[in-house]
Design an enzyme around this catalytic site. Structure first.
Site, PDB file in Angstrom:
ATOM      1  N   ILE A   1       7.290   1.733   2.757  1.00 28.26           N
ATOM      2  CA  ILE A   1       6.341   0.814   2.128  1.00 28.26           C
ATOM      3  C   ILE A   1       6.610  -0.615   2.597  1.00 28.26           C
ATOM      4  O   ILE A   1       7.632  -1.228   2.255  1.00 28.26           O
ATOM      5  CB  ILE A   1       6.416   0.927   0.600  1.00 28.26           C
ATOM      6  CG1 ILE A   1       6.220   2.385   0.159  1.00 28.26           C
ATOM      7  CG2 ILE A   1       5.378   0.019  -0.041  1.00 28.26           C
ATOM      8  CD1 ILE A   1       4.955   3.056   0.695  1.00 28.26           C
TER       9      ILE A   1
ATOM     10  N   TYR B   1       0.864  -1.187   0.000  1.00 28.39           N
ATOM     11  CA  TYR B   1       0.000   0.000   0.000  1.00 28.39           C
ATOM     12  C   TYR B   1       0.897   1.233   0.000  1.00 28.39           C
ATOM     13  O   TYR B   1       1.688   1.423   0.929  1.00 28.39           O
ATOM     14  CB  TYR B   1      -0.874  -0.050   1.252  1.00 28.39           C
ATOM     15  CG  TYR B   1      -1.819   1.106   1.477  1.00 28.39           C
ATOM     16  CD1 TYR B   1      -2.958   1.256   0.692  1.00 28.39           C
ATOM     17  CD2 TYR B   1      -1.590   2.008   2.511  1.00 28.39           C
ATOM     18  CE1 TYR B   1      -3.848   2.300   0.935  1.00 28.39           C
ATOM     19  CE2 TYR B   1      -2.481   3.056   2.763  1.00 28.39           C
ATOM     20  CZ  TYR B   1      -3.603   3.192   1.967  1.00 28.39           C
ATOM     21  OH  TYR B   1      -4.482   4.228   2.208  1.00 28.39           O
TER      22      TYR B   1
ATOM     23  N   LEU C   1       8.035  -6.752  34.588  1.00 25.60           N
ATOM     24  CA  LEU C   1       7.858  -7.905  35.474  1.00 25.60           C
ATOM     25  C   LEU C   1       8.979  -8.925  35.313  1.00 25.60           C
ATOM     26  O   LEU C   1       9.340  -9.626  36.263  1.00 25.60           O
ATOM     27  CB  LEU C   1       6.508  -8.571  35.202  1.00 25.60           C
ATOM     28  CG  LEU C   1       5.272  -7.828  35.717  1.00 25.60           C
ATOM     29  CD1 LEU C   1       4.002  -8.442  35.149  1.00 25.60           C
ATOM     30  CD2 LEU C   1       5.231  -7.852  37.244  1.00 25.60           C
TER      31      LEU C   1
ATOM     32  N   GLU D   1      -0.811   3.499   9.862  1.00 22.81           N
ATOM     33  CA  GLU D   1      -2.263   3.532   9.620  1.00 22.81           C
ATOM     34  C   GLU D   1      -2.887   4.805  10.197  1.00 22.81           C
ATOM     35  O   GLU D   1      -4.068   4.830  10.552  1.00 22.81           O
ATOM     36  CB  GLU D   1      -2.962   2.294  10.210  1.00 22.81           C
ATOM     37  CG  GLU D   1      -2.372   0.952   9.790  1.00 22.81           C
ATOM     38  CD  GLU D   1      -2.646   0.589   8.349  1.00 22.81           C
ATOM     39  OE1 GLU D   1      -2.913   1.494   7.537  1.00 22.81           O
ATOM     40  OE2 GLU D   1      -2.584  -0.599   8.015  1.00 22.81           O
TER      41      GLU D   1
ATOM     42  N   GLY E   1      -7.893  -1.051   8.057  1.00 20.50           N
ATOM     43  CA  GLY E   1      -6.496  -1.248   8.412  1.00 20.50           C
ATOM     44  C   GLY E   1      -6.211  -0.879   9.852  1.00 20.50           C
ATOM     45  O   GLY E   1      -5.389  -1.513  10.527  1.00 20.50           O
TER      46      GLY E   1
END
Length: 389
Positions: free
Chosen positions: A160, A126, A343, A369, A247
């Site tokens: 990308i 994308y 932890l 996104e 997304g």
């Protein structure tokens, strides 16, 4: 019993989640440290996931997809991310690209590409972000000029995911400017990996997500057939934003998966590790922290599922809810992993225990996104518009 609640899920959804979780345990988790260390993109493992329907989750069945819902997809991506968030995240992007073609592509585009995408014979990327514009996507500068029966693309895309992994069989969904400044002048194109004028940058050296390549993609008078225009001229920004709603849910689910894996690891570790003559799990302060980690994951998951259901039903509030869910899920997943690392003490900082990889992989989810700051902006603007209506 799982550390998360299956309340409200159908028997089919529980089976879907358990299938994805079993794949994550058997095929992703054992090799994820090696992929991360050696920067290996496991294409054959991805194709094994595709054989189970996980590369075209919400593409229509008649087009070779699984035809599942966004809630189903959230279950799958969370489960996969318990094995490797980086690979789950790439599958998320690949699924988003397939949905774009299924939702906006011509019959010929759907026929030509969707089945190959569903089998991962063709890999996808994308291409929206550019070196000079990330959050301000409407300001992109990559240009597409119509010349007869083709477009000439010129410009550069940055960050990308998966770029180049499919070689000539790779397919890029590229947003480029065909008209006026602003969102209305942007169109979407399907650009094949073998297109003349397309070149790839080096694989970026990154903090996390080392199991998938990230490159710049440059277009220098890159010829793209006019038949590869996705939708109509000027539809690109609308298509890009519609894809990002889903997304954002997917990457939120990947963050929950990483957090869930970290919680499971922390529970095991605090049960086995002793301090001052007794297991760590017997210390009330640590019990409280574990309880908060589980509670925060459940709360974020509930909002994510609600947003997914809204997107499935095309509810008017879907975009707002997707932004809310992305923000809370990615912040929560990262916070839970950070708490788990604490932890573990010094051991959490060592690669052998796996928690530091989860931390590195999940950090970028708060950026991609749409950054979490942009998610807040989307929510605030929607609230103010509603209030002033």
């Amino acid at each position: 019993m799982p550390v998360w609640s299956q309340a409200g899920l159908t028997d089919e959804q529980i089976a879907i989640e358990e299938m994805a979780a079993a794949f994550a345990r058997a095929e992703l988790a054992p090799l994820a440290p090696v992929w991360d260390r050696d920067k290996i993109f496991p294409v054959e493992t991805l194709r094994a996931a595709a054989a189970l329907g996980m590369a075209a989750i919400y593409v229509r069945e008649e087009m070779g997809g699984a035809g599942l819902s966004r809630v189903d997809a959230a279950l799958i991506f969370e489960a996969l991310a318990t094995g490797c968030p980086a690979i789950a995240a790439y599958l998320s992007i690949h699924n988003m690209c397939g949905w774009m073609i299924d939702a906006y592509g011509s019959a010929e585009q759907q026929r030509r590409w969707l089945r190959g995408l569903g089998a991962m014979e063709t890999l996808t990327s994308y291409c929206l972000t550019e070196p000079g514009c990330g959050s301000d996507a409407a300001a992109l500068r990559t240009k597409a000029v119509r010349r007869g029966d083709a477009y000439s693309l010129s410009g550069e895309k940055q960050f990308i995911s998966g770029a180049g992994a499919g070689g000539d069989a790779h397919l890029y969904i590229v947003m480029a400017r065909t008209g006026e400044p602003g969102p209305r002048g942007i169109s979407a194109f399907l650009v094949e990996g073998a297109a003349p004028g397309l070149t790839l940058g080096a694989n970026e050296r990154k903090m996390g997500w080392n199991a998938q390549p990230t490159r710049s993609v440059t277009f220098d008078d890159c010829r793209v057939p006019a038949a590869n225009l996705l939708g109509r001229e000027g539809d690109g920004f609308k298509i890009a934003m519609a894809a990002l709603d889903g997304g954002r849910l997917n990457i939120g689910a990947c963050s929950l998966g990483g957090g869930r894996r970290a919680l499971e690891a922390a529970l095991d570790y605090t049960r086995q590790r002793q301090a001052f003559g007794r297991p760590l799990l017997e210390f009330q302060a640590l019990q409280f922290r574990l309880a908060d980690m589980a509670t925060e994951l459940e709360a974020a998951r509930a909002l994510l599922w609600r947003a997914a259901a809204a997107l499935d039903s095309r509810h008017a509030d879907a975009t707002r809810l997707c932004a809310m869910a992305k923000r809370i899920a990615t912040d929560t997943g990262f916070s839970v992993v950070d708490d788990a690392l604490q932890l573990f003490g010094g051991y959490g900082y060592l690669a052998d225990y796996g928690v530091e990889k989860l931390l590195r992989d999940l950090r970028v989810h708060r950026i991609l996104e749409g950054t979490n700051e942009i998610m807040r902006l989307i929510v605030a603007r929607d609230l103010l518009e509603e209030r002033n209506a």
